[in-house]
Design a protein around this motif. Structure first.
Motif, PDB file in Angstrom:
ATOM      1  N   VAL A  10     106.141  55.972  -6.005  1.00 15.02           N
ATOM      2  CA  VAL A  10     105.029  55.666  -6.910  1.00 15.02           C
ATOM      3  C   VAL A  10     103.710  56.133  -6.311  1.00 15.02           C
ATOM      4  N   ARG A  11     103.534  55.892  -5.039  1.00 13.09           N
ATOM      5  CA  ARG A  11     102.286  56.269  -4.370  1.00 13.09           C
ATOM      6  C   ARG A  11     102.058  57.776  -4.408  1.00 13.09           C
ATOM      7  N   GLN A  15     102.870  57.384 -10.320  1.00 15.44           N
ATOM      8  CA  GLN A  15     102.054  56.400 -11.026  1.00 15.44           C
ATOM      9  C   GLN A  15     102.010  56.652 -12.525  1.00 15.44           C
ATOM     10  N   LEU A  21     108.083  53.799 -11.831  1.00 11.38           N
ATOM     11  CA  LEU A  21     107.590  52.419 -11.883  1.00 11.38           C
ATOM     12  C   LEU A  21     108.719  51.437 -12.154  1.00 11.38           C
TER      13      LEU A  21
END
Length: 75
Positions: A10-11, A15, A21
């Motif tokens: 996600v980082r 996102q 997610l």
């Protein structure tokens, strides 16, 4: 380890990806972090709606519902 990898995904670019997610939400739920898992799952549903993909929306909603019931997601 799964949680660490999901956070990393996600980082570094996930996102805006509902699947990333949702994977994070599943990893959080697997460690009994249900409030955080619900936030991630809710974000996944919102992104799926933005993408206007009915199948993706359905999958993300089903995963959200599992987490809301404090169920761990098995893949």
């Amino acid at each position: 380890r799964a949680l660490q990898m999901a956070r990393w995904a996600v980082r570094f670019g996930g996102q805006k990806d509902p699947e990333s997610l949702s994977t994070l939400a599943a990893a959080l739920a697997s460690t009994d972090r249900f409030p955080r898992a619900l936030r991630a799952a809710d974000a996944a549903v919102a992104l799926a709606r933005q993408n206007e993909n009915p199948v993706e929306i359905s999958v993300m909603k089903a995963r959200y519902d599992q987490i809301a019931k404090h169920r761990r997601i098995r893949r």
